[in-house]
Scaffold this active site. Structure first.
Site, short mmCIF file in Angstrom:
data_model
loop_
_atom_site.label_atom_id
_atom_site.label_comp_id
_atom_site.label_asym_id
_atom_site.label_seq_id
_atom_site.Cartn_x
_atom_site.Cartn_y
_atom_site.Cartn_z
N CYS A 41 0.79 -1.30 0.01
CA CYS A 41 0.21 -0.11 -0.09
C CYS A 41 0.73 1.35 -0.07
O CYS A 41 0.66 2.06 -0.90
CB CYS A 41 -0.76 0.11 1.28
SG CYS A 41 -1.78 1.63 1.49
N CYS A 46 -1.37 1.61 -3.30
CA CYS A 46 -2.43 2.57 -2.91
C CYS A 46 -2.02 4.03 -3.05
O CYS A 46 -2.34 5.04 -3.79
CB CYS A 46 -3.26 2.48 -1.59
SG CYS A 46 -3.45 0.79 -1.34
N LYS A 49 0.07 5.27 -6.06
CA LYS A 49 -1.00 5.04 -7.11
C LYS A 49 -1.83 6.40 -7.15
O LYS A 49 -1.88 7.07 -8.45
CB LYS A 49 -1.57 3.88 -7.11
CG LYS A 49 -2.80 3.70 -8.23
CD LYS A 49 -4.07 4.13 -7.72
CE LYS A 49 -4.50 4.04 -6.39
NZ LYS A 49 -5.45 2.77 -6.28
N TYR A 175 -8.85 -3.94 -11.21
CA TYR A 175 -8.51 -2.60 -10.46
C TYR A 175 -7.21 -1.98 -11.22
O TYR A 175 -7.20 -0.84 -11.76
CB TYR A 175 -8.21 -2.89 -9.07
CG TYR A 175 -9.12 -3.21 -8.11
CD1 TYR A 175 -9.36 -1.99 -7.70
CD2 TYR A 175 -9.93 -4.28 -7.90
CE1 TYR A 175 -10.70 -2.14 -6.43
CE2 TYR A 175 -10.86 -4.37 -6.99
CZ TYR A 175 -11.16 -3.10 -6.04
OH TYR A 175 -12.29 -3.26 -5.32
N GLU A 179 -6.80 1.46 -13.43
CA GLU A 179 -6.48 2.54 -12.67
C GLU A 179 -5.06 2.85 -13.59
O GLU A 179 -5.00 4.10 -13.87
CB GLU A 179 -6.05 2.24 -11.46
CG GLU A 179 -7.20 2.16 -10.70
CD GLU A 179 -6.76 1.92 -9.06
OE1 GLU A 179 -5.63 1.63 -8.75
OE2 GLU A 179 -7.75 1.70 -8.23
N HIS A 434 -27.16 20.86 -2.63
CA HIS A 434 -27.07 21.27 -3.90
C HIS A 434 -26.04 22.29 -4.39
O HIS A 434 -25.90 23.17 -3.44
CB HIS A 434 -28.60 21.66 -4.21
CG HIS A 434 -29.01 22.36 -5.42
ND1 HIS A 434 -29.20 21.24 -6.44
CD2 HIS A 434 -29.34 23.52 -6.09
CE1 HIS A 434 -29.30 21.83 -7.61
NE2 HIS A 434 -29.30 23.17 -7.27
N GLU A 439 -25.91 14.48 -4.66
CA GLU A 439 -27.69 14.56 -4.46
C GLU A 439 -28.57 13.74 -5.30
O GLU A 439 -29.51 13.44 -4.87
CB GLU A 439 -27.91 16.01 -4.53
CG GLU A 439 -27.96 16.62 -5.99
CD GLU A 439 -28.39 18.07 -6.03
OE1 GLU A 439 -29.52 18.51 -5.36
OE2 GLU A 439 -28.07 18.81 -6.62
P1 NDP Z 1 -8.08 -8.12 -10.42
O1 NDP Z 1 -8.37 -9.43 -9.87
O2 NDP Z 1 -8.96 -7.03 -10.35
O3 NDP Z 1 -7.87 -8.32 -12.03
C1 NDP Z 1 -7.18 -9.09 -12.70
C2 NDP Z 1 -7.55 -9.16 -14.19
O4 NDP Z 1 -6.40 -10.04 -14.75
C3 NDP Z 1 -8.85 -9.71 -14.43
O5 NDP Z 1 -9.25 -8.72 -15.39
C4 NDP Z 1 -8.48 -10.96 -15.00
O6 NDP Z 1 -9.62 -11.55 -16.01
C5 NDP Z 1 -7.24 -10.90 -15.73
N1 NDP Z 1 -6.56 -11.97 -15.84
C6 NDP Z 1 -6.14 -13.01 -14.74
N2 NDP Z 1 -5.44 -13.94 -15.31
C7 NDP Z 1 -5.10 -13.74 -16.51
C8 NDP Z 1 -4.48 -14.37 -17.53
N3 NDP Z 1 -3.73 -15.30 -17.49
N4 NDP Z 1 -4.54 -13.78 -18.58
C9 NDP Z 1 -4.94 -12.58 -18.93
N5 NDP Z 1 -5.97 -11.91 -18.06
C10 NDP Z 1 -5.93 -12.32 -16.80
O7 NDP Z 1 -6.29 -8.06 -9.88
P2 NDP Z 1 -5.47 -6.88 -9.83
O8 NDP Z 1 -4.22 -7.27 -10.25
O9 NDP Z 1 -5.92 -5.64 -10.78
O10 NDP Z 1 -5.49 -6.28 -8.43
C11 NDP Z 1 -5.38 -7.26 -7.38
C12 NDP Z 1 -6.28 -6.66 -6.12
O11 NDP Z 1 -5.34 -5.78 -5.61
C13 NDP Z 1 -7.51 -6.27 -6.55
O12 NDP Z 1 -8.49 -7.54 -6.54
C14 NDP Z 1 -7.87 -5.39 -5.34
O13 NDP Z 1 -8.31 -6.22 -4.40
C15 NDP Z 1 -6.66 -4.95 -5.04
N6 NDP Z 1 -6.42 -3.46 -5.47
C16 NDP Z 1 -7.19 -2.61 -4.97
C17 NDP Z 1 -7.02 -1.35 -5.25
C18 NDP Z 1 -8.17 -0.14 -4.91
O14 NDP Z 1 -8.60 -0.60 -3.63
N7 NDP Z 1 -8.48 0.99 -5.69
C19 NDP Z 1 -6.13 -0.95 -6.59
C20 NDP Z 1 -5.36 -2.06 -7.10
C21 NDP Z 1 -5.70 -3.09 -6.33
P3 NDP Z 1 -10.92 -11.95 -15.41
O15 NDP Z 1 -11.88 -10.74 -15.26
O16 NDP Z 1 -11.33 -12.66 -17.01
O17 NDP Z 1 -10.89 -12.83 -14.57
#
Ligand code: NDP
Length: 452
Positions: A41, A46, A49, A175, A179, A434, A439
């Site tokens: 983080c 976080c 970022k 995510y 982002e 407002h 709102e």
């Molecule tokens: P996510 O699980 O959000 O997304 C992973 C993405 O990668 C999905 O779209 C998934 O596709 C795709 N994917 C997974 N495996 C493969 C593969 N082998 N080939 C191609 N695409 C693939 O993970 P992130 O890494 O983005 O983030 C991890 C975690 O970190 C989040 O779940 C969240 O909890 C936390 N996080 C929170 C943030 C916040 O609070 N703002 C910011 C960043 C991270 P599919 O949809 O098909 O499964």
């Protein structure tokens, strides 16, 4: 007798909070960390970022300003300034973490910790014993194995790039992918996204991913759906040739994989204990964070609960209340609000429409899709979208979802309301602030659709 009452492995959000609180409760505590204090983080997640996100927002602010009478010289962006200023701030936070641990009387041990048995930890050749051991090592980016996978970068690398790529491919639809697509586009990088599925942010209310896709395409970010990277080759001059399915081939300066994260639990010596793990490396714990080895506990991103900093912090406090304060309690995972700092922001709490239907609720939906007042003068076409998912039988609001400016800020208040069991009638009786976008959440009166 053991050296410590509690030995924590990993000084990220959950580990630091648990160690400080346990020490304040009178326990003798040590924490081992092999890298930086504050974990993902603070260092590669976080916080940096969000600083980059603020940096990226200036590009649209500059262009919005024209409609309000401002004329600007073409603004110039200098990446090393943002990166280095961010580094300074992170260093400051690392120091604060060190003094927080010190102030609480937690002993900080630098180095990689490994378990030798259920009560013994080894760090750089020295052994320590503890009555309880807490594993809070977090996750690391996951990159699937394919030809050329060694050529890609991950979110860990983006924070330290020497220079920004001109053309970047981001793989993923969650995510981190979305982002960074918004952030790097805002900083002037030509961004394309390759997503294997047909629903961005698939665990969120589906309307959000669909609306975001429209907005991203409207900003000239190319998003390829149902797209798969087959291989990556290195050309001369650092160019990467990417082969996709359907015989598509394109060149980029860099490829960023944001395809999820995996628990950082290998090579921890867990096999020297009876600690059970799932196939993906998650440690199996009960609701009080105890593993199948009674002296070993785990929390944060490595136990299969939502991978969010505030969740790890809350788990750290519940762990200490339970095991060091004789006030056992569990964490309530319902209605945890979350934000995706994409452009525009997404904020969400409670059940999505899809999840509510799956759970068997009869629901009413209230939706609003409008152009923010600011954009009547800025000329931006960006839309703002809000949705409430309401249980027809009880009138309770099951979910609140938003895409639009400040959604991450707005959703926190709604999370309190949902936690308190707010009904649609109470929402309707709330007088709006407002003129704000927020709102709109209290003025949606006519359901857009209903289940039979
Ligand atoms: P996510 O699980 O959000 O997304 C992973 C993405 O990668 C999905 O779209 C998934 O596709 C795709 N994917 C997974 N495996 C493969 C593969 N082998 N080939 C191609 N695409 C693939 O993970 P992130 O890494 O983005 O983030 C991890 C975690 O970190 C989040 O779940 C969240 O909890 C936390 N996080 C929170 C943030 C916040 O609070 N703002 C910011 C960043 C991270 P599919 O949809 O098909 O499964």
């Amino acid at each position: 007798m053991y050296d410590y009452d509690l030995f924590v492995i990993g000084a990220g959000s959950g580990g630091v909070r648990a160690s400080r609180m346990a020490a304040q409760a009178g326990a003798k505590v040590a924490i081992a960390e092999e890298q930086f204090l504050g974990g993902t983080c603070v260092n590669v997640g976080c916080v940096p970022k969000k600083l980059f996100y603020y940096g990226a927002n200036f590009s649209s602010d500059f262009s919005d300003a024209r409609g309000f009478g401002w004329s600007l010289q073409p603004p110039e962006f200098h990446w090393p300034t943002l990166r280095d200023n961010k580094d300074q701030e992170i260093k400051r936070l690392n120091t604060i973490y060190a003094s927080l641990l010190d102030g609480a009387g937690v002993e900080l041990i630098r180095g990689r910790a490994r378990l030798q048995d259920p009560h013994t930890i080894e760090v750089d050749g020295k052994s320590y014993t503890a009555a309880r051991i807490l594993i809070a090592t977090g996750c690391k980016p996951y990159v699937p194995n394919f030809p050329g996978s060694d050529l890609v970068i991950t979110s860990d690398d983006v924070f330290y790039l020497d220079e920004l790529p001109k053309r970047l491919l981001i793989v993923g639809g969650g995510y981190i992918a979305l982002e960074f697509a918004g952030i790097l586009h805002g900083l002037g990088v030509e961004v394309e996204v390759s997503y294997r599925g047909n629903q961005l942010l698939k665990h969120f209310d589906h309307a959000l991913g669909k609306k975001l896709l429209t907005e991203m395409r409207g900003q000239n970010i190319e998003v390829m759906m149902q797209s798969q990277v087959l291989s990556i080759d290195e050309h001369s001059a650092g160019q990467l040739a990417v082969k996709f399915n359907e015989s598509v081939e394109r060149s980029y300066d860099a490829v960023l994989y944001a395809t999820g994260r995996l628990p950082y639990t290998s090579d921890l010596g867990l096999d020297n204990t009876a600690t059970q793990r799932r196939d993906n490396g998650e440690i199996v714990v009960d609701e009080y964070f105890q593993s199948s080895e009674p002296s070993i506990f785990a929390l944060g991103d490595i136990i299969g609960t939502p991978e969010l900093t505030p969740v790890a912090i809350e788990q750290g406090m519940a762990f200490v209340d339970t095991w060091f304060k004789d006030a056992a309690r569990t964490v309530d995972y319902a209605a945890i609000a979350t934000a995706v700092f994409c452009h525009p922001n997404i904020g969400s709490v409670g059940l999505s429409e899809e999840r509510a239907r799956e759970d068997g609720f009869d629901i009413e939906l209230y939706e609003s899709d409008f152009r923010h007042l600011k954009h009547t003068l800025s000329g931006r076409q960006e839309r703002t979208y809000m949705k409430l998912v309401v249980d027809t039988a009880s009138d309770k609001v099951l979910g609140a979802h938003m895409m639009g400016q400040d959604a991450g800020e707005i959703i926190q208040g709604l999370a309190i309301a949902l936690k308190a069991g707010v009904t649609k009638q109470i929402v309707d009786s709330t007088i709006g602030v407002h003129p704000t976008a927020a709102e709109e959440f209290v003025t949606m009166r006519i359901p857009t659709s209903a289940t039979e």
